[in-house]
Design an enzyme around this catalytic site. Structure first.
Site, PDB file in Angstrom:
ATOM      1  CG  ASP A  21      41.010  39.050  38.696  1.00 46.77           C
ATOM      2  OD1 ASP A  21      40.953  38.089  37.922  1.00 46.77           O
ATOM      3  OD2 ASP A  21      40.001  39.469  39.305  1.00 46.77           O
ATOM      4  CG  ASP A  61      38.964  43.047  43.293  1.00 48.71           C
ATOM      5  OD1 ASP A  61      39.673  43.636  42.453  1.00 48.71           O
ATOM      6  OD2 ASP A  61      38.188  42.120  42.988  1.00 48.71           O
ATOM      7  CE  LYS A 102      38.429  36.125  39.878  1.00 53.45           C
ATOM      8  NZ  LYS A 102      37.727  37.374  39.516  1.00 53.45           N
ATOM      9  CD  GLU A 109      41.539  40.384  42.909  1.00 51.20           C
ATOM     10  OE1 GLU A 109      41.239  39.532  42.060  1.00 51.20           O
ATOM     11  OE2 GLU A 109      41.023  40.443  44.041  1.00 51.20           O
ATOM     12  CE  LYS A 166      34.739  42.664  44.177  1.00 50.09           C
ATOM     13  NZ  LYS A 166      35.537  42.152  43.045  1.00 50.09           N
TER      14      LYS A 166
END
Length: 367
Positions: A238, A188, A262, A213, A163
């Site tokens: 995402d 991300d 997802k 991301e 992250k």
């Protein structure tokens, strides 16, 4: 399918270690476990992956519970369902609430696969029993990240995601690359940057990332197209891809090279399959993202990730990644860098009833 009964368990479990993103830190995880039973007593399991507060999407555990109890479950109990692909059509008149929809829809998929006496992954056209496993590092401290990566590489994980956010990006990735120059690494951002940060993001090209991301706005597709023209690293979308229409728009605008699929974010397994097919047709890479889930959602993710387009290891880790004890049995494990899809009917896992009772805050049954 003769659905007779639906039950909801709101559960809460403490993570083994805090999980930090640009949007916040998760210490405890609430969720909703859904059981759908037919007239013969066969049960399908689903999981609603909304969080306690609306930091990832606008949904929360409590809004999802309301949608399930008052709207979605009555729709399912009051009309026949012949095949799980019909569920998304039944829910089409209800706007949003993708995670609530997905929790109930996936439970119906599990039930249907059990009725057909087939593993879910085979039923949906999966073509491999073994999937590669990826892991997310939930810290932005460089030293802790390096130590965590060492541990997970020893456990066999083949892809690492970290992250990042402004002020916690270049140094973090530089230190990781210095220690692990060849690992499959991705970052991300959880929408932490703006177009004013183009040069900052461009500087990350040197780290040869698999992707970055969702660097820009949570609902943005257009600005990501501008950013993708400026950087070499593939952008992965995402949060801004919640429907097939969103995916089509991103493809048309050339906003990304990768889409994270997802099940919870896109409203269910059937929508996830259709999005997979669309991306493969248009040469967009896909991978299966995670939501700090319990074992039921992980099991559905495993089934989805057996489809041929999921060439990038997903955020599908072992049960022990987050939990001292998961709610399923057997627990999910990573061996030699991969997870083996179960040959049992449906998702191939059962609820650990004792563990479920220990972590249940509230339960309700609807007939």
């Amino acid at each position: 399918m003769n659905i007779k009964e639906v039950s909801l368990n709101i559960i809460n479990m403490t993570l083994k270690a805090p999980f930090s993103t640009a949007l916040g830190t998760v210490v405890e995880r609430e969720g909703i476990i859904i059981k759908v039973m037919d007239k013969d007593g066969t049960i399908g399991f689903g999981e609603t992956v909304a969080f306690s507060t609306p930091w990832y999407t606008e949904e929360t555990v409590h809004t999802a519970f309301h949608m399930l109890k008052d709207i979605l479950i009555p729709l399912i109990l009051n009309q026949p369902v012949r095949h799980p692909s019909e569920v998304s059509v039944i829910f089409a008149a209800i706007r949003g609430n993708q995670m609530a929809k997905a929790g109930l829809e996936t439970a119906i998929w599990d039930l249907y696969a059990k009725q057909q006496e087939k593993p879910l992954w085979q039923l949906i056209g999966g073509d491999r029993e073994q999937i590669p496993a990826g892991v997310v590092i939930g810290t932005q401290d460089p030293a802790e990240a390096v130590e965590s990566i060492s541990k997970y590489l020893q456990e066999g994980y083949t892809r690492v995601k970290v992250k990042i956010k402004p002020g916690h990006d270049y140094e973090l990735l530089h230190k990781i690359r210095r220690h692990y120059p060849t690992i499959d690494l991705m970052a991300d951002a959880n929408s932490a940057y703006t177009l004013k940060d183009v040069q900052t993001i461009k500087a990350l090209d040197e780290f040869n990332l698999l992707m970055i991301e969702q660097p820009l706005g949570v609902d943005d597709i257009v600005e990501h197209a501008f950013l993708q023209k400026e950087i070499q690293t593939p952008i992965c979308l995402d949060e801004s891809i919640v429907s097939i229409h969103d995916a089509k728009s991103a493809i048309h605008l050339k906003s990304c090279g990768v889409i994270n699929i997802k099940i919870g974010r896109v409203g269910g397994l059937w929508n996830a399959i259709k999005m997979h097919d669309l991306c493969i047709k248009n040469n967009i890479k896909v991978w299966c993202g995670g939501m700090i889930e319990f074992g039921i959602s992980k099991a559905h993710n495993i089934a989805l990730a057996t489809k041929k387009g999921f060439s990038i290891p997903g955020d599908i880790s072992s049960s022990s990644r987050y939990w001292e004890q998961d709610i399923i049995e057997p627990e999910i494990s990573v061996n030699n860098g991969g997870i083996t899809a179960s040959l049992g009917y449906g998702i191939g896992y059962e609820l650990n009833k004792k563990r479920l009772n220990e972590v249940t805050l509230f339960k309700e049954i609807y007939r």
